[in-house]
Design an enzyme around this catalytic site. Structure first.
Site, PDB file in Angstrom:
ATOM      1  N   SER A  44      16.447   9.606 -54.117  1.00  0.00           N
ATOM      2  CA  SER A  44      17.790   9.164 -54.478  1.00  0.00           C
ATOM      3  C   SER A  44      17.687   7.662 -54.732  1.00  0.00           C
ATOM      4  O   SER A  44      16.707   7.035 -54.295  1.00  0.00           O
ATOM      5  CB  SER A  44      18.741   9.428 -53.309  1.00  0.00           C
ATOM      6  OG  SER A  44      19.939   8.686 -53.463  1.00  0.00           O
ATOM      7  N   TYR A  72      20.986   9.111 -44.210  1.00  0.00           N
ATOM      8  CA  TYR A  72      20.478   9.707 -45.451  1.00  0.00           C
ATOM      9  C   TYR A  72      19.531   8.722 -46.143  1.00  0.00           C
ATOM     10  O   TYR A  72      18.419   9.091 -46.546  1.00  0.00           O
ATOM     11  CB  TYR A  72      21.671  10.032 -46.361  1.00  0.00           C
ATOM     12  CG  TYR A  72      21.321  10.579 -47.730  1.00  0.00           C
ATOM     13  CD1 TYR A  72      20.746  11.828 -47.880  1.00  0.00           C
ATOM     14  CD2 TYR A  72      21.610   9.847 -48.886  1.00  0.00           C
ATOM     15  CE1 TYR A  72      20.453  12.348 -49.135  1.00  0.00           C
ATOM     16  CE2 TYR A  72      21.326  10.348 -50.149  1.00  0.00           C
ATOM     17  CZ  TYR A  72      20.749  11.596 -50.272  1.00  0.00           C
ATOM     18  OH  TYR A  72      20.465  12.095 -51.523  1.00  0.00           O
ATOM     19  N   LYS A  86      15.477   9.171 -47.005  1.00  0.00           N
ATOM     20  CA  LYS A  86      14.917   9.060 -48.362  1.00  0.00           C
ATOM     21  C   LYS A  86      13.951   7.872 -48.454  1.00  0.00           C
ATOM     22  O   LYS A  86      12.955   7.943 -49.178  1.00  0.00           O
ATOM     23  CB  LYS A  86      16.045   8.943 -49.392  1.00  0.00           C
ATOM     24  CG  LYS A  86      16.933  10.181 -49.508  1.00  0.00           C
ATOM     25  CD  LYS A  86      16.212  11.396 -50.096  1.00  0.00           C
ATOM     26  CE  LYS A  86      17.187  12.516 -50.479  1.00  0.00           C
ATOM     27  NZ  LYS A  86      16.509  13.710 -51.008  1.00  0.00           N
ATOM     28  N   SER A 137      27.312  17.936 -58.293  1.00  0.00           N
ATOM     29  CA  SER A 137      26.693  18.994 -57.486  1.00  0.00           C
ATOM     30  C   SER A 137      27.553  19.188 -56.245  1.00  0.00           C
ATOM     31  O   SER A 137      28.641  18.628 -56.129  1.00  0.00           O
ATOM     32  CB  SER A 137      25.273  18.591 -57.075  1.00  0.00           C
ATOM     33  OG  SER A 137      25.316  17.727 -55.956  1.00  0.00           O
TER      34      SER A 137
END
Ligand SMILES: NC(=O)c1ccc[n+]([C@@H]2O[C@H](COP(=O)([O-])OP(=O)(O)OC[C@H]3O[C@@H](n4cnc5c(N)ncnc54)[C@H](OP(=O)(O)O)[C@@H]3O)[C@@H](O)[C@H]2O)c1
Ligand SMILES: *[C@@H]1O[C@H](CO)[C@@H](O)[C@H](O)[C@H]1NC(C)=O
Length: 332
Positions: A187, A200, A204, A236
C-alpha cells in the site's frame, strides 16, 4: 551556440512534457512507461499458473477476472469458499478456461500451519506455480490511543506473518525451478505514515522491509522476481472490512466514488508483473504527488501530511467518512 539553444529548448520541452504526464498520472512514471512501451500482460502471463490470495473480493477478485481473460490458469484463495466459487464461475463465463484450469484453495493467511499443505495441493494439481500474488489483507480505521493491542497483533498476523509464511512455501518450489514471480500488494502506507492506520501501516512497512531484503538474498536467481505494489485509495471492500479499536468491531461503510476504479488498479498490477518491476505506486493525484514527496523531499512531505492528517483525524472524530473527505474543507 545554436546547438546549445536547440538543446535547451529540447530540455524545456521534455520537462513540460513530463510535468503534464505527471499531473495526469495515476501511477508512478516508470510503471506508466512500462504500460506504453513494455511487455503486455497478454504476452507474458497467458498460460501461466497464477495463485491469487484474497481472490474473493475487491482487487484480488478483479485481478482474477483479468487474468482469466488473458488465459492464465488460476488458483483462487481466501477464507470464504462460497465467494471463491462465485468468482470461479464468472471467470469461466468470461474466458476460454476450462473447469480444471481454475483451482479453489480455501486458505486463512493467519493459519500458517495450513500453508504447506495448500502449496502441495496446488503443485499436485498444476505441477508448477509461475506467479504468486500476495493480495489478501485487512486494513484499520482507528486511533492508536483507542486501539487494543490485539488489533495490532491481528494486523501483523494477516498482512505480514501470513504473507511471509505462504511466500516461503511457494519459494521452495520457485527456487528448485529457478524461476517464478512473487508480487505482493502492499500500500502507499507501506512507506508513508497515515493517521487511523498505524497498525496497518506498520504491517505493510514490515512487509516491504521483508521483501526488499528477500530480493537481495535471491540475487543469484535472476529469474525469480520480487515485486511490491503500493496502491492508494482503490474501490473495494477494504474499508468496511477494516479493523477498528476493538478486534470484533467492524468499520462503517464508506463512499467509494472518489477512489480509483478496481479495474484500472488490477490492470496496472498486471503490467507490474509482466515487466518485473520492483516497486510500483498506483494512485491518482494528489496521492501520487504525496508519494513522490515522501520519497524525495521528506521535509515537505511531513508538513503536508501534518495538514491533511489533522483534517482526517478531525473528520473521523466527528463521525464524518474520513476516506471520502481527505481534501474537503467543508464538513457537512
Ligand atoms: N482498496 C484499497 O484502497 C487498497 C489500497 C492499498 C492497498 N490495498 C491492499 O490490497 C489488498 C486487497 O484488498 P482489497 O482492497 O481488495 O480489500 P477487500 O475487498 O476487503 O478484499 C480483501 C481480500 O483479502 C481476503 N482476506 C482477508 N483476511 C484474510 C485472511 N485472514 N486469510 C485469507 N484471506 C483474507 C478477503 O477474503 P476472505 O474474507 O474471504 O478471507 C478478501 O478476498 C490488501 O492487501 C490491501 O491491503 C488496498
Ligand atoms: C488451522 O487449520 C487447522 C487445519 O485445518 C485446523 O484444525 C485449526 O483449527 C486451524 N486453526 C485455527 C486457529 O483456525
Amino acid at each position: 551556440m545554436e546547438l546549445l539553444c536547440v538543446l535547451g529548448a529540447l530540455c524545456v520541452l521534455y520537462f513540460v512534457f513530463q510535468l503534464i504526464r505527471f499531473l495526469r498520472a495515476d501511477a508512478d512514471l516508470t510503471l506508466l512507461w512500462a504500460e506504453l512501451l513494455g511487455h503486455s500482460p497478454e504476452s507474458k502471463l497467458s498460460g501461466n499458473v497464477v495463485w491469487v490470495t484474497g481472490a474473493s473480493s475487491g482487487i484480488g477478485e478483479e485481478l482474477s477476472y483479468q487474468l482469466a481473460k488473458l488465459g492464465s490458469r488460476l488458483v483462487l484463495s481466501a477464507r470464504r469458499e462460497n465467494e471463491l466459487l462465485k468468482v470461479k464461475q464468472k471467470c469461466l463465463e468470461i474466458s476460454n478456461l476450462e473447469d480444471k484450469d481454475i483451482l479453489i484453495v480455501p486458505l486463512d493467511l493467519t493459519n500458517a500451519s495450513t500453508h504447506e499443505a495448500a502449496t502441495e495441493n496446488v503443485l499436485k494439481h498444476f505441477g508448477q506455480i509461475d506467479v504468486l500474488v500476495n493480495n489478501g489483507g485487512r486494513s484499520q480505521r482507528s486511533l492508536c490511543m483507542e486501539t487494543d493491542l490485539d488489533v495490532y497483533r491481528a494486523l501483523l498476523e494477516v498482512n505480514y506473518v501470513g504473507t511471509v509464511s505462504l511466500t516461503k512455501h511457494v519459494l521452495q518450489h520457485m527456487v528448485q525451478r529457478k524461476k517464478g514471480k512473487v508480487i505482493s500488494i502492499s500500500s502507499v502506507t507501506g512507506f508513508i505514515g497515515v493517521p487511523l492506520s498505524s497498525g496497518y501501516a506498520a504491517s505493510k512497512h514490515a512487509l516491504q522491509g521483508f521483501l526488499n531484503s528477500l530480493r537481495v538474498e535471491l540475487g543469484s536467481y535472476p529469474d525469480i522476481t520480487i515485486s511490491i505494489v503500493c496502491p492508494g485509495p482503490v474501490q473495494s471492500k477494504i474499508v468496511e472490512n477494516a479493523y477498528t479499536e476493538k478486534i470484533e468491531k467492524s468499520a462503517p461503510t464508506t463512499d467509494q466514488s472518489s477512489k480509483m476504479p478496481t479495474e484500472r488498479c488490477a490492470r496496472l498490477i498486471l503490467i507490474t508483473i509482466a515487466n518485473n518491476l520492483y516497486e510500483t505506486w498506483i494512485a491518482e493525484q494528489p496521492f501520487l504527488a504525496i508519494c513522490y514527496l515522501w520519497q524525495y523531499t521528506p521535509t515537505w512531505a511531513w508538513w503536508l501530511t501534518g495538514k491533511i492528517g489533522a483534517r482526517r483525524i478531525q473528520n473521523f472524530k466527528r463521525g464524518v467518512d474520513a476516506d471520502s473527505s481527505y481534501f474537503t474543507k467543508k464538513i457537512n
